[in-house]
Design a protein around this motif. Sequence first.
Motif, PDB file in Angstrom:
ATOM      1  N   UNK A  25      11.156  25.321  32.327  1.00 39.91           N
ATOM      2  CA  UNK A  25      12.564  25.616  31.889  1.00 39.91           C
ATOM      3  C   UNK A  25      13.278  26.623  32.425  1.00 39.91           C
ATOM      4  N   UNK A  26      12.707  27.764  32.833  1.00 43.16           N
ATOM      5  CA  UNK A  26      13.341  28.845  33.498  1.00 43.16           C
ATOM      6  C   UNK A  26      14.222  28.183  34.735  1.00 43.16           C
ATOM      7  N   UNK A  27      13.399  27.373  35.481  1.00 45.23           N
ATOM      8  CA  UNK A  27      14.097  26.724  36.865  1.00 45.23           C
ATOM      9  C   UNK A  27      15.350  25.898  36.298  1.00 45.23           C
ATOM     10  N   UNK A  28      15.079  25.109  35.238  1.00 45.58           N
ATOM     11  CA  UNK A  28      16.302  24.170  34.884  1.00 45.58           C
ATOM     12  C   UNK A  28      17.371  24.787  34.134  1.00 45.58           C
ATOM     13  N   UNK A  29      17.085  25.991  33.454  1.00 39.32           N
ATOM     14  CA  UNK A  29      18.100  26.768  32.724  1.00 39.32           C
ATOM     15  C   UNK A  29      18.832  27.398  33.819  1.00 39.32           C
ATOM     16  N   UNK A  30      18.375  27.981  34.625  1.00 41.40           N
ATOM     17  CA  UNK A  30      18.847  29.051  35.741  1.00 41.40           C
ATOM     18  C   UNK A  30      19.720  28.191  36.656  1.00 41.40           C
ATOM     19  N   UNK A  31      19.156  27.003  36.815  1.00 40.98           N
ATOM     20  CA  UNK A  31      19.994  25.995  37.936  1.00 40.98           C
ATOM     21  C   UNK A  31      21.413  25.932  37.665  1.00 40.98           C
TER      22      UNK A  31
END
Length: 544
Positions: A538-544
Amino acid sequence: MFCYQCQEAAKGTGCEVRGVCGKSEDVAKIQDLLIYTLKGISDIVVKGNLQATDLGDVNHEVLKSLFMTITNANFDDTAIEKEITKMIALRNDLRNRVNALVQEELHDAAKFEVSTKEDMLNKAASVGVLATENVDVRSLRELITYGIKGLAAYAHHAFNLGKENVELYEFIYEALAATLNDSLSADDLVALTMKTGQFGVSAMALLDEGNTSKYGNPEITEVNIGVRNNPAILISGHDLTDLEQLLEQTKGTGVDVYTHSEMLPAHYYPAFKKYDNFVGNYGNAWWKQTEEFESFNGPILFTTNCIVPPKSPEVKSRIFTTGAAGFPGCAHIDADENGRKDFSEIIAMAKALNSPTEIESGKIVGGFAHEQVFALADKVVDAVKSGAIKKFFVMAGCDGRMKSREYYEQFAEKLPKDTVILTAGCAKYRYNKLNLGDIGGIPRVLDAGQCNDSYSLALIALKLKEVFELNDVNDLPIAYNIAWYEQKAVIVLLALLYLGVKNIHLGPTLPAFLSPNVAKVLVETFGIGGIGTVDDDIKMFMGA
Ligand code: SF4
Ligand code: SF3
């Protein structure tokens, strides 16, 4: 046997003794031989320069044969043996249509003969997946073949709806023949893989046209998940023409009809709303059928995959199959020459059995295919512009029984409240009952329909790209976290890659049939990735 076509491939490498899906060694082998026969037909069509428009029934039988080899579609060795015999006869007729010079150049797949089951099993031993020694070539050949299986399944449904596109047949022959051609390089096969995705888009578009022109455009619909006190039939799989015939034959009989798994989206089509015995959806994704069929009490009709081999003889006696589906010992209902199927045996059985036992109650909402979402476009665009919706997550594909798939439920639950899930396929059952709420009236889970309705999700993305005047579909605030299981998901994935979608995450595990080098190409060219932990992702997707 060796099979690694689905996500459950044993030890993440392949099933060698018996399928995790329940497929026996014999069924696995004769499915390989059926595919080999189809490759032989394709070899004749390509080398003999035969026109698909002149092949008549061969085209449709090829679709059906391919469909019969999809994971969990057909476990009936007798039915598959019959199909091989039929296809060899059709193949030999075709071979007689090409000249002697071409005949000499044909591959063994276009010429071998078998007459008994023993012959078939012996021949199968040398023509399966492992017959291609180079692991990268094997990987690409199988990736193409599995994509073609998914494409054929969708084209088969479209054909049942009266829709055909001869280019799809031409491509199937081109692609299957290419998998026999030792002179093609890995680059040629990568190019063919992309072309498979292109025709996957055409097949899904054709099926969409078939479904919507006959049954109307899916619309927002509340689907009852409870039961009534009448005898009932449960229908599963993807074929809406079978459902239509069942509803026509049950209306006024006092027998109710419920959907299971991938048939749920049928409720979203206007044409089926006129049947007041079409009550709702019973249960969840395919793999829950063992317990859910027990409590349903009435007969079950499988129009396609996914069948779980029934453990209980009592449940087995209530299972019927039709079309490409099959299970040994279960009654199979064939169409007559006009395409009509007689479901009276199922209706009579339903009348003699108890009504379904309630396992849940309430309603779920779906019907967000392309036209319905386009109708809401202003609302959706405003929500994105105002920041009320930060990101869309395409979570389409398949569900399955592996424990690791709990990831998807947790992922959906933990996603920030300003995100919306776009779903299609049976993957939805991991989050369509979670009550994730809405954003200004837009539900946070938008279900477009069956796995083939992933096409709708692609159209929605292209529409948003147009509205936001972007050059690249990857500039949209859309992330792709897709769950796969069988070969229909393979064609959906290839279709998305063809449409230019990058950075798709695929889980719960990457396909066993991707060799390290082929996986590397997919990672480097398309940014394909696996899944990690829910929080990290989730962190990866939201930060991308
Ligand atoms: Fe194994 Fe899947 Fe093949 Fe079944 S379809 S034999 S589970 S890889
Ligand atoms: Fe499900 Fe089999 Fe793939 Fe059509 S019913 S999505 S798994």
